[in-house]
Write an enzyme that holds these catalytic residues in place. Structure first.
Site, PDB file in Angstrom:
ATOM      1  N   ASP A   1       0.759  -1.301   0.071  1.00 16.48           N
ATOM      2  CA  ASP A   1      -0.216   0.010   0.150  1.00 16.48           C
ATOM      3  C   ASP A   1       1.019   1.441  -0.040  1.00 16.48           C
ATOM      4  O   ASP A   1       0.534   2.263   0.775  1.00 16.48           O
ATOM      5  CB  ASP A   1      -0.835   0.041   1.222  1.00 16.48           C
ATOM      6  CG  ASP A   1      -1.991  -1.082   1.067  1.00 16.48           C
ATOM      7  OD1 ASP A   1      -2.096  -1.753   0.117  1.00 16.48           O
ATOM      8  OD2 ASP A   1      -2.772  -1.101   1.975  1.00 16.48           O
TER       9      ASP A   1
ATOM     10  N   HIS B   1     -17.495   2.355   0.066  1.00 18.36           N
ATOM     11  CA  HIS B   1     -17.117   1.308   0.935  1.00 18.36           C
ATOM     12  C   HIS B   1     -17.186   1.391   2.361  1.00 18.36           C
ATOM     13  O   HIS B   1     -17.416   2.425   2.854  1.00 18.36           O
ATOM     14  CB  HIS B   1     -15.360   1.248   0.832  1.00 18.36           C
ATOM     15  CG  HIS B   1     -14.680   0.107   1.288  1.00 18.36           C
ATOM     16  ND1 HIS B   1     -13.868   0.136   2.696  1.00 18.36           N
ATOM     17  CD2 HIS B   1     -14.693  -1.156   1.000  1.00 18.36           C
ATOM     18  CE1 HIS B   1     -13.537  -1.177   2.861  1.00 18.36           C
ATOM     19  NE2 HIS B   1     -14.101  -2.090   1.821  1.00 18.36           N
TER      20      HIS B   1
ATOM     21  N   LYS C   1      -6.754  -5.086  -3.209  1.00 24.38           N
ATOM     22  CA  LYS C   1      -7.703  -5.475  -1.892  1.00 24.38           C
ATOM     23  C   LYS C   1      -8.577  -4.512  -1.595  1.00 24.38           C
ATOM     24  O   LYS C   1      -8.407  -3.375  -1.641  1.00 24.38           O
ATOM     25  CB  LYS C   1      -6.700  -5.857  -0.886  1.00 24.38           C
ATOM     26  CG  LYS C   1      -5.806  -4.775  -0.397  1.00 24.38           C
ATOM     27  CD  LYS C   1      -4.831  -5.359   0.785  1.00 24.38           C
ATOM     28  CE  LYS C   1      -3.860  -4.294   1.246  1.00 24.38           C
ATOM     29  NZ  LYS C   1      -4.704  -3.317   1.988  1.00 24.38           N
TER      30      LYS C   1
ATOM     31  N   CYS D   1      -1.883  -2.542   7.653  1.00 26.34           N
ATOM     32  CA  CYS D   1      -1.942  -3.447   6.570  1.00 26.34           C
ATOM     33  C   CYS D   1      -0.678  -4.278   6.382  1.00 26.34           C
ATOM     34  O   CYS D   1      -0.710  -5.561   6.280  1.00 26.34           O
ATOM     35  CB  CYS D   1      -2.167  -2.820   5.136  1.00 26.34           C
ATOM     36  SG  CYS D   1      -3.734  -2.253   4.911  1.00 26.34           S
TER      37      CYS D   1
HETATM   38  C1  VGL Z   1      -4.682   0.971   5.447  1.00 28.86           C
HETATM   39  C2  VGL Z   1      -6.420   1.878   6.918  1.00 28.86           C
HETATM   40  C3  VGL Z   1      -7.277   1.590   5.904  1.00 28.86           C
HETATM   41  C4  VGL Z   1      -3.148   0.483   5.345  1.00 28.86           C
HETATM   42  C5  VGL Z   1      -5.515   0.799   4.345  1.00 28.86           C
HETATM   43  O1  VGL Z   1      -2.732   0.343   4.310  1.00 28.86           O
HETATM   44  O2  VGL Z   1      -2.445   0.203   6.408  1.00 28.86           O
HETATM   45  N1  VGL Z   1      -4.996   1.369   6.625  1.00 28.86           N
HETATM   46  N2  VGL Z   1      -6.669   1.102   4.722  1.00 28.86           N
END
Ligand code: VGL
Ligand code: ZN
Length: 211
Positions: A13, A57, A111, A156
């Site tokens: 991410d 979402h 994801k 994540c």
């Molecule tokens: C993430 C919160 C919401 C991350 C992704 O990548 O850690 N955290 N979506």
């Protein structure tokens, strides 16, 4: 620590919305790109994840009347933190960080694309039953040792590392190639949980040597 043939760098991410100035900015988040780019040249295999949510979402506070970001609610699958709207499918904010340079990347796992289920983990969604397919991909290719980097350490990255370990892979988190959100002690709790889950912790210098 010596890298072996078949070792995987899993970059989690590293997307614009998580960088300073973004809606879900991870403090110092842009500092991960330099070590990740160096690591990317070293590994046999580089895989990425991309948080990829529809606008409606369930993890977005804006989709819950009267709720604010960083509050927690109960969903059918358990507790869910509500986040600022981030990484919407097709938006500029969902693009990889401009500094990321991983031309040899072999796979992007998207994801969090089901409207009603979040997915911090790159392997199993937040309902704890829906697989993303990554474990099968790794097994079919005979890849068993993962080194994780990216954003955010306490969400994540941690969930992905713990799920990988639980699924029988070897998982190591490269601490200085990650940055954390760290809300309410979440980073300490994540390292504690990762330790108990048999996730390794190391510094990129252990792989790269000192510059
Ligand atoms: C993430 C919160 C919401 C991350 C992704 O990548 O850690 N955290 N979506
Ligand atoms: Zn998300």
């Amino acid at each position: 620590m010596r890298l072996l043939p078949g070792d995987v760098l899993l970059v989690v991410d590293v997307q614009r919305d998580f960088l300073p100035g973004g809606p879900l900015a991870v403090p110092d988040g842009d500092a991960v790109t330099a070590p990740i780019n160096r690591l990317g040249a070293l590994f046999d295999h580089v895989l990425l994840t991309q948080d990829w949510h529809p606008a409606d979402h369930v993890s977005f506070a804006a989709n819950h009347a009267g709720r604010l970001p960083f509050e927690q609610i109960e969903l059918p699958y358990g507790p869910q933190v509500l986040w600022p709207t981030h990484c919407v499918q097709g938006s500029d904010g969902a693009l990889f960080a401009p500094g990321l340079d991983l031309p040899r990347a072999e796979l992007v796992v998207r994801k969090g694309f089901r409207p009603g289920v979040d997915s911090y983990s790159a392997l199993t969604e937040a309902d704890r039953r829906t697989p993303t397919g990554l474990a099968g991909y790794l097994r079919e290719r005979g890849l068993r040792r993962l080194f994780l980097a990216g954003l955010a350490t306490d969400f994540c990255v941690a969930w992905s590392a713990m799920d990988a370990a639980a699924a029988g892979f070897e998982a190591h988190v490269i601490e200085d190639a990650c940055r954390a959100i760290d809300m309410g002690g979440s980073l300490d709790r994540a390292w504690q949980a990762m330790g108990e889950a048999n996730v390794g912790r190391l510094d990129s210098h252990a792989l790269l040597g000192r510059a």
